[in-house]
Write a protein that holds these residues in place. Structure first.
Motif, PDB file in Angstrom:
ATOM      1  N   LEU A  19       0.834  -1.216   0.000  1.00  0.00           N
ATOM      2  CA  LEU A  19       0.000   0.000   0.000  1.00  0.00           C
ATOM      3  C   LEU A  19       0.865   1.261   0.000  1.00  0.00           C
ATOM      4  O   LEU A  19       0.602   2.214  -0.734  1.00  0.00           O
ATOM      5  CB  LEU A  19      -0.914   0.004   1.235  1.00  0.00           C
ATOM      6  N   TYR A  20       1.917   1.236   0.822  1.00  0.00           N
ATOM      7  CA  TYR A  20       2.742   2.439   0.949  1.00  0.00           C
ATOM      8  C   TYR A  20       3.534   2.703  -0.343  1.00  0.00           C
ATOM      9  O   TYR A  20       3.479   3.790  -0.923  1.00  0.00           O
ATOM     10  CB  TYR A  20       3.701   2.284   2.148  1.00  0.00           C
ATOM     11  N   ILE A  21       4.262   1.665  -0.804  1.00  0.00           N
ATOM     12  CA  ILE A  21       5.160   1.902  -1.945  1.00  0.00           C
ATOM     13  C   ILE A  21       4.389   2.004  -3.258  1.00  0.00           C
ATOM     14  O   ILE A  21       4.602   2.931  -4.042  1.00  0.00           O
ATOM     15  CB  ILE A  21       6.237   0.796  -2.036  1.00  0.00           C
ATOM     16  N   VAL A  23       0.801   1.949  -3.896  1.00  0.00           N
ATOM     17  CA  VAL A  23      -0.411   2.764  -4.015  1.00  0.00           C
ATOM     18  C   VAL A  23      -0.093   4.224  -3.671  1.00  0.00           C
ATOM     19  O   VAL A  23      -0.171   5.113  -4.521  1.00  0.00           O
ATOM     20  CB  VAL A  23      -1.547   2.205  -3.120  1.00  0.00           C
ATOM     21  N   TYR A  24       0.351   4.444  -2.410  1.00  0.00           N
ATOM     22  CA  TYR A  24       0.654   5.825  -2.011  1.00  0.00           C
ATOM     23  C   TYR A  24       1.848   6.362  -2.829  1.00  0.00           C
ATOM     24  O   TYR A  24       1.854   7.521  -3.261  1.00  0.00           O
ATOM     25  CB  TYR A  24       0.957   5.875  -0.502  1.00  0.00           C
ATOM     26  N   GLY A  25       2.834   5.462  -3.076  1.00  0.00           N
ATOM     27  CA  GLY A  25       4.026   5.881  -3.839  1.00  0.00           C
ATOM     28  C   GLY A  25       3.671   6.384  -5.240  1.00  0.00           C
ATOM     29  O   GLY A  25       4.270   7.342  -5.735  1.00  0.00           O
ATOM     30  N   SER A  26       2.670   5.741  -5.900  1.00  0.00           N
ATOM     31  CA  SER A  26       2.273   6.197  -7.243  1.00  0.00           C
ATOM     32  C   SER A  26       1.620   7.580  -7.150  1.00  0.00           C
ATOM     33  O   SER A  26       1.852   8.461  -7.985  1.00  0.00           O
ATOM     34  CB  SER A  26       1.256   5.242  -7.868  1.00  0.00           C
ATOM     35  N   LEU A  27       0.817   7.733  -6.089  1.00  0.00           N
ATOM     36  CA  LEU A  27       0.137   9.016  -5.896  1.00  0.00           C
ATOM     37  C   LEU A  27       1.163  10.139  -5.667  1.00  0.00           C
ATOM     38  O   LEU A  27       1.051  11.237  -6.233  1.00  0.00           O
ATOM     39  CB  LEU A  27      -0.796   8.880  -4.683  1.00  0.00           C
ATOM     40  N   VAL A  28       2.176   9.826  -4.873  1.00  0.00           N
ATOM     41  CA  VAL A  28       3.216  10.827  -4.581  1.00  0.00           C
ATOM     42  C   VAL A  28       3.914  11.255  -5.884  1.00  0.00           C
ATOM     43  O   VAL A  28       4.139  12.450  -6.134  1.00  0.00           O
ATOM     44  CB  VAL A  28       4.245  10.250  -3.571  1.00  0.00           C
ATOM     45  N   LEU A  29       4.217  10.271  -6.746  1.00  0.00           N
ATOM     46  CA  LEU A  29       4.896  10.611  -8.006  1.00  0.00           C
ATOM     47  C   LEU A  29       3.996  11.481  -8.882  1.00  0.00           C
ATOM     48  O   LEU A  29       4.461  12.442  -9.518  1.00  0.00           O
ATOM     49  CB  LEU A  29       5.293   9.334  -8.757  1.00  0.00           C
ATOM     50  N   VAL A  50      10.498  10.477   4.541  1.00  0.00           N
ATOM     51  CA  VAL A  50       9.450  10.098   5.499  1.00  0.00           C
ATOM     52  C   VAL A  50       9.199   8.588   5.411  1.00  0.00           C
ATOM     53  O   VAL A  50       9.076   7.891   6.418  1.00  0.00           O
ATOM     54  CB  VAL A  50       8.140  10.886   5.217  1.00  0.00           C
ATOM     55  N   PHE A  51       9.186   8.063   4.183  1.00  0.00           N
ATOM     56  CA  PHE A  51       8.959   6.625   4.001  1.00  0.00           C
ATOM     57  C   PHE A  51      10.046   5.804   4.718  1.00  0.00           C
ATOM     58  O   PHE A  51       9.748   4.814   5.388  1.00  0.00           O
ATOM     59  CB  PHE A  51       8.950   6.274   2.502  1.00  0.00           C
ATOM     60  N   GLY A  52      11.308   6.241   4.562  1.00  0.00           N
ATOM     61  CA  GLY A  52      12.415   5.497   5.170  1.00  0.00           C
ATOM     62  C   GLY A  52      12.228   5.345   6.667  1.00  0.00           C
ATOM     63  O   GLY A  52      12.406   4.262   7.231  1.00  0.00           O
ATOM     64  N   ASP A  87      17.969  -2.056   4.642  1.00  0.00           N
ATOM     65  CA  ASP A  87      19.090  -1.106   4.602  1.00  0.00           C
ATOM     66  C   ASP A  87      18.737   0.143   3.789  1.00  0.00           C
ATOM     67  O   ASP A  87      19.145   1.250   4.127  1.00  0.00           O
ATOM     68  CB  ASP A  87      20.339  -1.776   3.980  1.00  0.00           C
ATOM     69  N   ILE A  88      17.978  -0.075   2.711  1.00  0.00           N
ATOM     70  CA  ILE A  88      17.638   1.091   1.859  1.00  0.00           C
ATOM     71  C   ILE A  88      16.723   2.070   2.606  1.00  0.00           C
ATOM     72  O   ILE A  88      17.037   3.265   2.686  1.00  0.00           O
ATOM     73  CB  ILE A  88      17.079   0.630   0.493  1.00  0.00           C
ATOM     74  N   PRO A  89      15.618   1.593   3.222  1.00  0.00           N
ATOM     75  CA  PRO A  89      14.830   2.542   4.039  1.00  0.00           C
ATOM     76  C   PRO A  89      15.667   3.216   5.128  1.00  0.00           C
ATOM     77  O   PRO A  89      15.479   4.396   5.421  1.00  0.00           O
ATOM     78  CB  PRO A  89      13.735   1.668   4.657  1.00  0.00           C
ATOM     79  N   LEU A 114      11.322   3.780 -10.466  1.00  0.00           N
ATOM     80  CA  LEU A 114      11.085   5.216 -10.722  1.00  0.00           C
ATOM     81  C   LEU A 114      11.690   6.061  -9.602  1.00  0.00           C
ATOM     82  O   LEU A 114      12.273   7.113  -9.838  1.00  0.00           O
ATOM     83  CB  LEU A 114       9.579   5.504 -10.821  1.00  0.00           C
ATOM     84  N   TYR A 115      11.537   5.565  -8.355  1.00  0.00           N
ATOM     85  CA  TYR A 115      12.119   6.297  -7.222  1.00  0.00           C
ATOM     86  C   TYR A 115      13.643   6.306  -7.299  1.00  0.00           C
ATOM     87  O   TYR A 115      14.280   7.317  -6.996  1.00  0.00           O
ATOM     88  CB  TYR A 115      11.643   5.700  -5.892  1.00  0.00           C
ATOM     89  N   LEU A 116      14.206   5.182  -7.718  1.00  0.00           N
ATOM     90  CA  LEU A 116      15.673   5.136  -7.840  1.00  0.00           C
ATOM     91  C   LEU A 116      16.130   6.173  -8.860  1.00  0.00           C
ATOM     92  O   LEU A 116      17.104   6.904  -8.655  1.00  0.00           O
ATOM     93  CB  LEU A 116      16.131   3.739  -8.270  1.00  0.00           C
ATOM     94  N   LYS A 117      15.399   6.243  -9.986  1.00  0.00           N
ATOM     95  CA  LYS A 117      15.723   7.217 -11.026  1.00  0.00           C
ATOM     96  C   LYS A 117      15.565   8.627 -10.476  1.00  0.00           C
ATOM     97  O   LYS A 117      16.371   9.513 -10.722  1.00  0.00           O
ATOM     98  CB  LYS A 117      14.781   7.033 -12.225  1.00  0.00           C
TER      99      LYS A 117
HETATM  100  C1  DD9 Z   1       6.118   7.432  -0.806  1.00  0.00           C
HETATM  101  C2  DD9 Z   1       6.778   6.095  -1.075  1.00  0.00           C
HETATM  102  C3  DD9 Z   1       8.239   6.196  -1.269  1.00  0.00           C
HETATM  103  C4  DD9 Z   1       8.868   4.877  -1.641  1.00  0.00           C
HETATM  104  C5  DD9 Z   1      10.324   5.081  -1.830  1.00  0.00           C
HETATM  105  C6  DD9 Z   1      11.058   3.848  -2.237  1.00  0.00           C
HETATM  106  C7  DD9 Z   1      12.490   4.239  -2.483  1.00  0.00           C
HETATM  107  C8  DD9 Z   1      13.341   3.127  -2.948  1.00  0.00           C
HETATM  108  C9  DD9 Z   1      14.714   3.632  -3.314  1.00  0.00           C
END
Ligand code: DD9
Length: 245
Positions: A19-21, A23-29, A50-52, A87-89, A114-117
């Motif tokens: 849900l976080y990555i 669903v919410y992650g798509s909305l954030v982008l 904040v996610f981390g 480790d990444i978070p 996409l987040y890595l990019k």
């Molecule tokens: C709001 C969700 C952020 C998810 C970030 C994942 C980052 C992975 C490098």
């Protein structure tokens, strides 16, 4: 921790992560695109940070942070040991939303790629020497532009948390670019979520910001690498004591 609790936390982890990555992650982008370049970037990078931190809170894991993040104006390369998918978070939440130099497999996950990019990460294909060389040149260029970078010099997650020998030439970028190295030691993420497992097994973890290391004080990459490896090994021993009780 009891087996039932561990399984329940793992189910919560999988549902929560989805849900976080995704669903919410798509909305954030999407909001990032709507807000435009500057405001969008600020918004998305804040959400990554904040996610981390939230990842640990939502899992009910206490993070002990030792040392202090250096207040340097210049760029630096974060060099850290690798134990777990947490480790990444931990890096993005507690060190900051920093680009990674990582293996290309990480780019296979939708949304995460996409987040890595977004962070400006460079992914390397270890079997492809030309691609690796191009990615390293790109990292050197980005460092000169002021980016920070995260490097995992063990090259893989350690199965039991033991710090693996740093791979030969893994600190070449730092040695050649003369960008300061920030060693960050982590211990405990592998006890929470071990390698090749999704079971949540512990509720304590720790990290340490070590002193900055200046590559110009070393006469070779090997000398620099062995020094940083040693700093991280010693700090991991300290962190074991921190989460013992
Ligand atoms: C709001 C969700 C952020 C998810 C970030 C994942 C980052 C992975 C490098």
């Amino acid at each position: 921790m009891g087996k039932l609790l561990s399984v329940m936390r793992s189910i919560w982890f999988l549902i929560g992560a989805f849900l976080y990555i995704f669903v919410y992650g798509s909305l954030v982008l999407l909001i990032g695109v709507i807000l435009g370049k500057e405001r969008g970037r600020n918004f998305v990078t804040k959400q990554i940070e904040v996610f981390g931190r939230a990842a640990f809170k939502l899992l009910g894991v206490k993070v002990f942070v030792c040392g202090k993040k250096p207040d340097v104006k210049s760029n630096y390369i974060v060099v850290t040991n690798h134990q777990s998918i947490l480790d990444i978070p931990m890096i993005i939440g507690f060190v900051g939303p920093t680009p990674f130099l990582a293996k290309k497999e990480l780019g296979k996950f939708p949304i995460i790629n996409l987040y890595l990019k977004y962070l400006g990460s460079e992914l390397i294909d270890r079997g492809n020497i030309r691609q690796t060389a191009t990615a390293i040149r790109e990292v050197m260029k980005k460092l000169q532009e002021g980016y920070h970078f995260v490097i995992f010099p063990e090259g893989t997650r350690s199965p039991d948390g033991t710090v693996l020998p740093f791979k030969n030439r893994s600190l070449e970028i730092a040695f050649k670019s003369k960008v300061p190295v920030l060693p960050v030691a982590m211990w405990g993420n592998h006890l929470v979520i071990p390698k090749h497992s999704l079971l949540v097994k512990s509720n304590k973890t720790a990290m340490k910001f070590c002193e900055l290391v200046y590559p110009e004080n070393f006469s070779s990459e090997e000398e620099l690498r062995l020094h940083v490896e040693n700093v991280i090994r010693n700090s991991v021993e300290e962190l074991k004591e921190v989460i013992k009780n």
